[in-house]
Design a protein around this motif. Sequence first.
Motif: not given
Length: 518
Positions: A320-344
Amino acid sequence: MKKMPIGISNFKEIIENNYYYIDKTLLIKEILDDGSKVILLTRPRRFGKTINISMLKYFFEKSEEDKSYLFKGLKIFSQNNVYTKNQGKYPVIFITLKDIKNSNWEMTYNKIKKCIEEEYDRFALLANSECLTEIEKETFNKIRTGIASESDYENSLKYLTEYLDKHFGVAPILLLDEYDVPIQSGYTNGFYDKIIEFIRNWLSGAVKDNNHISFSIMTGILRIGKESIFSGMNNLKVRTILDNQYSEYFGFTEDEIIEMLKYYGREEELETVKEWYDGYIFGKTEIYNPWSIINYIDNKGSAPQAYWLNTSSNDVIHDVIKNSNINIQKNIIKLMEGSSIEEIIDTNIIYLDIYKDDNYLFSLLLLSGYLKAMDTIQNEFGFTVAKLAIPNKEIKIAYRQEIMIQISKGINTMEQIKMVNALVSGDVFTFEKIFTSFLIKTTSFHDSSESFYHGLMLGITTLLIDKYMIKSNRESGFGRFDLVLIPREKEKVAIIMEFKKANTKEELRYKEFKNEIK
């Protein structure tokens, strides 16, 4: 004190050797109450799937030795006779594919054949059964001795259910553990189509409209639905981590953890255990990681470790990280900061579609145990939408490790740490020296877009996630910054980054000048 059953997934061995066992035998009651012909239970790896399937085998299996002693004092025997009368009444087919992780189709096929042959050998009495025809006995012996055709192996489960039903006069129970492990290997190693075709044919004959089984329980991580592995199975019930049914039987509940810590005199460690290994939500049940818990308890007096992550490679999060784009990377950073994201969330994802949509990636991370789902709802369009977060400290370490692996080609871990420390301390010379060396070793002439370097620096700066809030491509004032590091302690310096593409140093200085004028 009872020992911890580390690496032991055989129910009989755990009970007979007096290992610590958290009683999950009411799973038997729930399966019998359910009444479904075929049930697929999907859970992350090492969350108790194999030991539960083993427990079902020893409860239901008809054998010369009475196995009821294994269940004395356990919860299922506190129930009425409606359930206990099923003990020891069925022939049981039990196959686990959990160790079939090979790099090519030939080795995978041979290992699956071996599993089938060993199970046939357990029922060697069928070779001389008067209830089977001579042709059936010949087919049985070919499969048992490893000389049957691929077609026979594809039909081997179907044949075995028929033979057992004829011989015993009771339709067998089929237990299949970790059915999708070789499928993941097939995807990773380039023989996906072959393993899908085999598993599809193998399972279809065994459970689709098969009157020769009493019922079947299967486990795995994913429901591989769209490849038609389970096509037309109207009798199939799937229960994932989003469902309430069966939610407490895989992994440990908080009450079970409190009881375990009390038994070992370690009640004061509950908060530590919660921080590191809690946080999963199956249905509406709070779940702790069982593998990590038993290792932590066994490793007396040692600091918490990422035990679950050390059991095997983190192929899922790595890809996932190897093939991630900028949007995925930003969401992973949000997750690592302790925030949540909404996804289908799509529980029917297939490996071939994983990188076609960001939603599939996050669905995979959820189903594999790298995220937890909160506040799951069905939106007005019929999609399942979940608020996702990293469950605990152990999994946060996994993200950090994999991000470091992705940016570490050509630079070791200590150099990475020196580079980011130089960045935040204002030591531009050291940062530039290490970063330049890193780029020379790892990047191509074709890696020349601003977005490439933006993503690269986003990955590198995540090493500072505990000390800095990392924001990317946000509006600020009359413009938009590329990347900013905001210190969590106000006395530390903030860092703002702007990425520019230029063919020469002079052109770069001109762009810098224009930016200053703006």
